[in-house]
Design a protein around this motif. Sequence first.
Motif, PDB file in Angstrom:
ATOM      1  N   GLU A 177       0.909  -1.408  -0.130  1.00  0.00           N
ATOM      2  CA  GLU A 177      -0.189   0.439   0.185  1.00  0.00           C
ATOM      3  C   GLU A 177       0.737   1.288   0.049  1.00  0.00           C
ATOM      4  O   GLU A 177       0.594   2.760  -0.590  1.00  0.00           O
ATOM      5  CB  GLU A 177      -1.264   0.271   1.527  1.00  0.00           C
ATOM      6  N   GLN A 178       2.067   1.320   0.674  1.00  0.00           N
ATOM      7  CA  GLN A 178       2.521   2.268   0.668  1.00  0.00           C
ATOM      8  C   GLN A 178       3.900   2.315  -0.538  1.00  0.00           C
ATOM      9  O   GLN A 178       3.873   4.093  -1.060  1.00  0.00           O
ATOM     10  CB  GLN A 178       3.923   2.370   2.277  1.00  0.00           C
ATOM     11  N   CYS A 179       3.893   1.528  -1.208  1.00  0.00           N
ATOM     12  CA  CYS A 179       4.547   1.763  -2.386  1.00  0.00           C
ATOM     13  C   CYS A 179       3.864   2.026  -3.421  1.00  0.00           C
ATOM     14  O   CYS A 179       3.742   2.934  -4.200  1.00  0.00           O
ATOM     15  CB  CYS A 179       5.751   0.546  -3.158  1.00  0.00           C
ATOM     16  N   LEU A 180       2.541   1.916  -3.218  1.00  0.00           N
ATOM     17  CA  LEU A 180       1.420   2.251  -4.552  1.00  0.00           C
ATOM     18  C   LEU A 180       1.185   3.840  -4.440  1.00  0.00           C
ATOM     19  O   LEU A 180       0.949   4.208  -4.903  1.00  0.00           O
ATOM     20  CB  LEU A 180       0.192   1.876  -4.351  1.00  0.00           C
ATOM     21  N   GLU A 181       1.026   4.117  -2.831  1.00  0.00           N
ATOM     22  CA  GLU A 181       1.049   5.903  -2.753  1.00  0.00           C
ATOM     23  C   GLU A 181       2.220   6.448  -3.064  1.00  0.00           C
ATOM     24  O   GLU A 181       2.096   7.288  -3.720  1.00  0.00           O
ATOM     25  CB  GLU A 181       0.638   5.645  -0.813  1.00  0.00           C
ATOM     26  N   MET A 182       3.337   5.844  -3.268  1.00  0.00           N
ATOM     27  CA  MET A 182       4.392   6.439  -4.046  1.00  0.00           C
ATOM     28  C   MET A 182       4.124   6.549  -5.350  1.00  0.00           C
ATOM     29  O   MET A 182       4.183   7.819  -6.264  1.00  0.00           O
ATOM     30  CB  MET A 182       5.617   5.670  -3.660  1.00  0.00           C
ATOM     31  N   LEU A 183       3.789   5.721  -5.839  1.00  0.00           N
ATOM     32  CA  LEU A 183       3.825   5.312  -7.265  1.00  0.00           C
ATOM     33  C   LEU A 183       2.534   6.585  -7.752  1.00  0.00           C
ATOM     34  O   LEU A 183       2.853   7.520  -9.361  1.00  0.00           O
ATOM     35  CB  LEU A 183       3.059   3.792  -7.906  1.00  0.00           C
ATOM     36  N   MET A 184       1.282   6.790  -6.742  1.00  0.00           N
ATOM     37  CA  MET A 184       0.162   7.478  -7.134  1.00  0.00           C
ATOM     38  C   MET A 184       0.633   9.155  -6.965  1.00  0.00           C
ATOM     39  O   MET A 184       0.370  10.127  -8.398  1.00  0.00           O
ATOM     40  CB  MET A 184      -0.978   7.618  -6.757  1.00  0.00           C
ATOM     41  N   ILE A 185       1.860   9.073  -6.251  1.00  0.00           N
ATOM     42  CA  ILE A 185       2.254  10.691  -5.809  1.00  0.00           C
ATOM     43  C   ILE A 185       3.280  11.136  -7.119  1.00  0.00           C
ATOM     44  O   ILE A 185       2.502  12.274  -7.763  1.00  0.00           O
ATOM     45  CB  ILE A 185       3.080  10.503  -4.810  1.00  0.00           C
ATOM     46  N   ARG A 186       3.543  10.382  -7.387  1.00  0.00           N
ATOM     47  CA  ARG A 186       5.180  10.564  -8.954  1.00  0.00           C
ATOM     48  C   ARG A 186       4.426  10.997  -9.981  1.00  0.00           C
ATOM     49  O   ARG A 186       4.655  11.782 -10.970  1.00  0.00           O
ATOM     50  CB  ARG A 186       6.102   9.756  -8.283  1.00  0.00           C
ATOM     51  N   VAL A 187       3.264   9.596 -10.006  1.00  0.00           N
ATOM     52  CA  VAL A 187       2.530  10.249 -11.124  1.00  0.00           C
ATOM     53  C   VAL A 187       1.339  11.422 -11.343  1.00  0.00           C
ATOM     54  O   VAL A 187       1.335  11.777 -12.019  1.00  0.00           O
ATOM     55  CB  VAL A 187       1.234   9.161 -11.608  1.00  0.00           C
ATOM     56  N   ALA A 188       1.007  11.368 -10.255  1.00  0.00           N
ATOM     57  CA  ALA A 188       0.157  12.891  -9.741  1.00  0.00           C
ATOM     58  C   ALA A 188       0.846  13.821 -10.330  1.00  0.00           C
ATOM     59  O   ALA A 188       0.415  14.403 -10.792  1.00  0.00           O
ATOM     60  CB  ALA A 188      -0.581  12.699  -8.957  1.00  0.00           C
ATOM     61  N   ARG A 189       1.693  14.434  -9.664  1.00  0.00           N
ATOM     62  CA  ARG A 189       2.907  15.235  -9.724  1.00  0.00           C
ATOM     63  C   ARG A 189       3.512  15.357 -11.286  1.00  0.00           C
ATOM     64  O   ARG A 189       3.154  16.819 -11.829  1.00  0.00           O
ATOM     65  CB  ARG A 189       4.247  15.164  -9.093  1.00  0.00           C
ATOM     66  N   THR A 190       3.320  14.376 -11.967  1.00  0.00           N
ATOM     67  CA  THR A 190       3.519  13.928 -13.413  1.00  0.00           C
ATOM     68  C   THR A 190       2.576  15.503 -13.945  1.00  0.00           C
ATOM     69  O   THR A 190       2.594  15.790 -15.133  1.00  0.00           O
ATOM     70  CB  THR A 190       4.369  13.024 -13.712  1.00  0.00           C
ATOM     71  N   ARG A 191       1.142  14.245 -13.891  1.00  0.00           N
ATOM     72  CA  ARG A 191       0.292  15.386 -14.384  1.00  0.00           C
ATOM     73  C   ARG A 191      -0.537  16.648 -14.125  1.00  0.00           C
ATOM     74  O   ARG A 191      -0.373  17.617 -15.686  1.00  0.00           O
ATOM     75  CB  ARG A 191      -0.974  14.242 -14.360  1.00  0.00           C
ATOM     76  N   ARG A 192       0.093  17.248 -13.330  1.00  0.00           N
ATOM     77  CA  ARG A 192       0.201  18.561 -12.765  1.00  0.00           C
ATOM     78  C   ARG A 192       1.793  18.863 -13.675  1.00  0.00           C
ATOM     79  O   ARG A 192       0.967  19.978 -13.688  1.00  0.00           O
ATOM     80  CB  ARG A 192       1.172  18.252 -11.104  1.00  0.00           C
ATOM     81  N   GLY A 193       3.181  18.374 -14.041  1.00  0.00           N
ATOM     82  CA  GLY A 193       3.945  19.268 -14.788  1.00  0.00           C
ATOM     83  C   GLY A 193       3.080  19.528 -15.720  1.00  0.00           C
ATOM     84  O   GLY A 193       3.186  20.528 -16.272  1.00  0.00           O
ATOM     85  N   LEU A 194       2.445  18.499 -16.273  1.00  0.00           N
ATOM     86  CA  LEU A 194       1.773  18.710 -17.770  1.00  0.00           C
ATOM     87  C   LEU A 194       0.778  19.473 -18.099  1.00  0.00           C
ATOM     88  O   LEU A 194       0.916  20.389 -18.799  1.00  0.00           O
ATOM     89  CB  LEU A 194       1.234  17.353 -18.533  1.00  0.00           C
ATOM     90  N   ARG A 195       0.044  19.248 -16.723  1.00  0.00           N
ATOM     91  CA  ARG A 195      -1.573  20.625 -16.707  1.00  0.00           C
ATOM     92  C   ARG A 195      -1.375  21.512 -17.189  1.00  0.00           C
ATOM     93  O   ARG A 195      -1.902  22.596 -17.237  1.00  0.00           O
ATOM     94  CB  ARG A 195      -2.092  19.960 -16.143  1.00  0.00           C
ATOM     95  N   GLY A 196      -0.656  21.736 -16.171  1.00  0.00           N
ATOM     96  CA  GLY A 196      -0.058  23.161 -15.977  1.00  0.00           C
ATOM     97  C   GLY A 196       0.660  23.866 -17.136  1.00  0.00           C
ATOM     98  O   GLY A 196       0.396  25.132 -17.600  1.00  0.00           O
TER      99      GLY A 196
END
Length: 324
Positions: A177-196
């Motif tokens: 669960e902690q590892c998948l939270e890590m994965l979600m966080i970094r994908v979300a940050r990458t999405r935010r960088g794209l959408r910005g």
Amino acid sequence: MTVVVLGLDALDPDLVDPETHPNLSLAAHRAIDTIDSVAGEPSTHELWPTIVTGLEPREHGLVLDDGVAWGNPVLDRASDVADYLLPDALQTRIGAWLLTNTDSDAFRTRATYYEEQGLSTLFDGREALPIGVPNYVVDPDSEDREHQLRRSLGDLFERDPEAVGGHTSADPDTFYEQCLEMLMIRVARTRRGLRGGRYELVFGYTSGLDLVGHVAYDAPDLQERAYAEADEFVGELRGDLDEGDELLLVSDHGLQDGVHTHEAMVAGTDPEMVEAIGSVTDVRAAVETELDENDHSPEPRVARERDGVGGEQVREQLEDLGYM
């Protein structure tokens, strides 16, 4: 328009099925060559600097010392003493203990290292956003949730040279669960960088798949679940792409039965860019070619309908949830 590179540490070409994982295979995907360290297997510490510079580890200088990365002040000082006083096998065990039981992180070489060593990188001279790239740390004082989770794993992820994958976990399900939270966080940050819309290149990285894989020799279903969830997360990132954007997935090695394998992987929305990459040393050149030959100038993005979910549907959803 933006080129998005997502580094999925340990994404294994043998474990990606285009029918099951359409977002991990994209329009084209292939296995690529990687580079073994002195420890006999590919090393995250060495390979992400290779990916961003195009140079082999001996050329960029960020290499393992008998399997242990002495890449930060604590471990550098330990290495100076250890090289004179300790046998190689004991150095490796001490390094493993330090990385398990202290806040030391072997992947935190500052971005200034490259300029100081006369090395260029994929990010130089571009409107670029690197997110968590190992050994390319722009702000050493800044940590996101992935860093925090990784540094606080404790007995959820302990180094053990005697274990099959070199690691053990006291509670694999909680660890997952902690590892998948890590994965979600970094994908979300990458999405935010794209959408910005502020960058021509967004380069995100996550270690979630690698960490799960290191304990999955005891629970193989965890690795299967991780790939299924990673495919969903990347699908959300893929859904944010506008016309002219490109997405490239890159790994540094594979991972099966708890052990790093000797193949890495790329997948992308542009088959030509994927075809140009035969090795981890080719990633930089392929991405730079895409950036140089096509207009990826940063531009503001506006809200738009995505996947058939329009403004009226969003309004209805907000009303149902009591926000309107």
